[in-house]
Design a protein around this motif. Structure first.
Motif, PDB file in Angstrom:
ATOM      1  N   TYR A  44       0.828  -1.208   0.000  1.00  0.00           N
ATOM      2  CA  TYR A  44       0.000   0.000   0.000  1.00  0.00           C
ATOM      3  C   TYR A  44       0.864   1.261   0.000  1.00  0.00           C
ATOM      4  O   TYR A  44       0.596   2.212  -0.725  1.00  0.00           O
ATOM      5  CB  TYR A  44      -0.953  -0.006   1.200  1.00  0.00           C
ATOM      6  CG  TYR A  44      -1.836   1.209   1.256  1.00  0.00           C
ATOM      7  CD1 TYR A  44      -2.969   1.300   0.459  1.00  0.00           C
ATOM      8  CD2 TYR A  44      -1.518   2.280   2.100  1.00  0.00           C
ATOM      9  CE1 TYR A  44      -3.774   2.435   0.501  1.00  0.00           C
ATOM     10  CE2 TYR A  44      -2.314   3.404   2.150  1.00  0.00           C
ATOM     11  CZ  TYR A  44      -3.446   3.480   1.343  1.00  0.00           C
ATOM     12  OH  TYR A  44      -4.241   4.602   1.385  1.00  0.00           O
ATOM     13  N   PHE A  45       1.899   1.280   0.836  1.00  0.00           N
ATOM     14  CA  PHE A  45       2.738   2.466   0.966  1.00  0.00           C
ATOM     15  C   PHE A  45       3.910   2.475  -0.013  1.00  0.00           C
ATOM     16  O   PHE A  45       4.750   3.370   0.037  1.00  0.00           O
ATOM     17  CB  PHE A  45       3.247   2.613   2.404  1.00  0.00           C
ATOM     18  CG  PHE A  45       2.167   3.015   3.361  1.00  0.00           C
ATOM     19  CD1 PHE A  45       1.597   4.275   3.309  1.00  0.00           C
ATOM     20  CD2 PHE A  45       1.708   2.120   4.314  1.00  0.00           C
ATOM     21  CE1 PHE A  45       0.598   4.650   4.194  1.00  0.00           C
ATOM     22  CE2 PHE A  45       0.711   2.479   5.203  1.00  0.00           C
ATOM     23  CZ  PHE A  45       0.142   3.753   5.144  1.00  0.00           C
ATOM     24  N   GLN A  46       3.969   1.493  -0.882  1.00  0.00           N
ATOM     25  CA  GLN A  46       4.993   1.407  -1.936  1.00  0.00           C
ATOM     26  C   GLN A  46       6.401   1.657  -1.373  1.00  0.00           C
ATOM     27  O   GLN A  46       7.078   2.614  -1.724  1.00  0.00           O
ATOM     28  CB  GLN A  46       4.682   2.383  -3.063  1.00  0.00           C
ATOM     29  CG  GLN A  46       3.342   2.102  -3.718  1.00  0.00           C
ATOM     30  CD  GLN A  46       2.996   3.108  -4.791  1.00  0.00           C
ATOM     31  OE1 GLN A  46       3.664   4.120  -4.965  1.00  0.00           O
ATOM     32  NE2 GLN A  46       1.943   2.818  -5.532  1.00  0.00           N
ATOM     33  N   LEU A  47       6.823   0.748  -0.526  1.00  0.00           N
ATOM     34  CA  LEU A  47       8.137   0.880   0.092  1.00  0.00           C
ATOM     35  C   LEU A  47       9.245   0.820  -0.950  1.00  0.00           C
ATOM     36  O   LEU A  47       9.090   0.207  -2.014  1.00  0.00           O
ATOM     37  CB  LEU A  47       8.350  -0.238   1.113  1.00  0.00           C
ATOM     38  CG  LEU A  47       7.410  -0.305   2.307  1.00  0.00           C
ATOM     39  CD1 LEU A  47       7.905  -1.343   3.293  1.00  0.00           C
ATOM     40  CD2 LEU A  47       7.260   1.031   2.991  1.00  0.00           C
ATOM     41  N   THR A  48      10.370   1.426  -0.608  1.00  0.00           N
ATOM     42  CA  THR A  48      11.543   1.328  -1.464  1.00  0.00           C
ATOM     43  C   THR A  48      12.103  -0.092  -1.366  1.00  0.00           C
ATOM     44  O   THR A  48      11.760  -0.854  -0.453  1.00  0.00           O
ATOM     45  CB  THR A  48      12.635   2.317  -1.013  1.00  0.00           C
ATOM     46  OG1 THR A  48      13.104   1.921   0.283  1.00  0.00           O
ATOM     47  CG2 THR A  48      12.112   3.749  -0.975  1.00  0.00           C
ATOM     48  N   ILE A 111       9.726   2.955  12.613  1.00  0.00           N
ATOM     49  CA  ILE A 111      10.645   3.893  11.949  1.00  0.00           C
ATOM     50  C   ILE A 111      10.317   3.985  10.461  1.00  0.00           C
ATOM     51  O   ILE A 111      10.342   5.075   9.870  1.00  0.00           O
ATOM     52  CB  ILE A 111      12.112   3.469  12.171  1.00  0.00           C
ATOM     53  CG1 ILE A 111      12.510   3.673  13.632  1.00  0.00           C
ATOM     54  CG2 ILE A 111      13.065   4.218  11.227  1.00  0.00           C
ATOM     55  CD1 ILE A 111      13.828   3.019  14.025  1.00  0.00           C
ATOM     56  N   ILE A 112       9.992   2.870   9.840  1.00  0.00           N
ATOM     57  CA  ILE A 112       9.713   2.861   8.392  1.00  0.00           C
ATOM     58  C   ILE A 112       8.325   3.412   8.084  1.00  0.00           C
ATOM     59  O   ILE A 112       8.146   4.215   7.164  1.00  0.00           O
ATOM     60  CB  ILE A 112       9.900   1.447   7.810  1.00  0.00           C
ATOM     61  CG1 ILE A 112      11.396   1.084   7.825  1.00  0.00           C
ATOM     62  CG2 ILE A 112       9.331   1.337   6.399  1.00  0.00           C
ATOM     63  CD1 ILE A 112      11.706  -0.350   7.429  1.00  0.00           C
ATOM     64  N   PHE A 118       1.917   9.292   9.022  1.00  0.00           N
ATOM     65  CA  PHE A 118       1.604  10.521   9.748  1.00  0.00           C
ATOM     66  C   PHE A 118       2.246  11.793   9.188  1.00  0.00           C
ATOM     67  O   PHE A 118       1.927  12.876   9.635  1.00  0.00           O
ATOM     68  CB  PHE A 118       2.004  10.366  11.224  1.00  0.00           C
ATOM     69  CG  PHE A 118       1.211   9.310  11.919  1.00  0.00           C
ATOM     70  CD1 PHE A 118      -0.126   9.509  12.228  1.00  0.00           C
ATOM     71  CD2 PHE A 118       1.798   8.091  12.244  1.00  0.00           C
ATOM     72  CE1 PHE A 118      -0.869   8.531  12.854  1.00  0.00           C
ATOM     73  CE2 PHE A 118       1.069   7.111  12.883  1.00  0.00           C
ATOM     74  CZ  PHE A 118      -0.273   7.336  13.180  1.00  0.00           C
ATOM     75  N   LEU A 119       3.168  11.684   8.256  1.00  0.00           N
ATOM     76  CA  LEU A 119       3.803  12.894   7.722  1.00  0.00           C
ATOM     77  C   LEU A 119       3.431  13.144   6.289  1.00  0.00           C
ATOM     78  O   LEU A 119       3.000  12.374   5.551  1.00  0.00           O
ATOM     79  CB  LEU A 119       5.324  12.808   7.880  1.00  0.00           C
ATOM     80  CG  LEU A 119       5.841  12.642   9.318  1.00  0.00           C
ATOM     81  CD1 LEU A 119       7.357  12.561   9.314  1.00  0.00           C
ATOM     82  CD2 LEU A 119       5.393  13.789  10.201  1.00  0.00           C
TER      83      LEU A 119
END
Length: 119
Positions: A44-48, A111-112, A118-119
């Motif tokens: 969903y957040f398309q991590l690196t 951390i990830i 939230f930002l």
């Protein structure tokens, strides 16, 4: 002559071990369900690629720790079915390994994912 091991039979044993762990170990099932949720969030957040590697390594560490903990508990129960203080200590330390792995995973996950949520 030695009996030759059939090709792939080791994999059969390994998959059977996973099946047994899933069937018999509630905490292993919980970790697998959490893994599915975490992978959904990763997608969903398309991590690196690096974030994926870190998350997958932590999933791996937690699942391995849980399997080793289950293994230790069963071995102790087999070798020493009656209560013994030393057996309890072994089981407690084995459980602590899982706890440390899980807490570390939560910290790394926070951390990830925190900046993405939230930002």
């Amino acid at each position: 002559m030695k009996d030759k091991k059939k090709k792939g039979i080791g994999l059969t044993y390994a998959f059977n071990g996973l099946k047994e762990a899933f069937k018999r170990e509630r905490n292993f099932r919980i970790h697998l369900y959490v893994t599915i949720v975490v992978i959904f969030f990763c997608l969903y957040f398309q991590l690196t690629a690096m974030e994926w590697v870190i998350i997958l390594m932590m999933i791996h560490i937690v699942l391995i720790a849980e399997l080793v903990n289950s293994l230790m508990e069963r071995m102790i129960d087999y070798m020493k079915p009656e209560y013994h203080p030393q057996a309890k200590i072994i089981k407690d330390i084995s459980a602590a390994v899982v706890l440390i792995a899980a807490i570390t995973s939560i910290i790394i996950g926070t951390i990830i994912f925190f900046p993405k949520v939230f930002l």
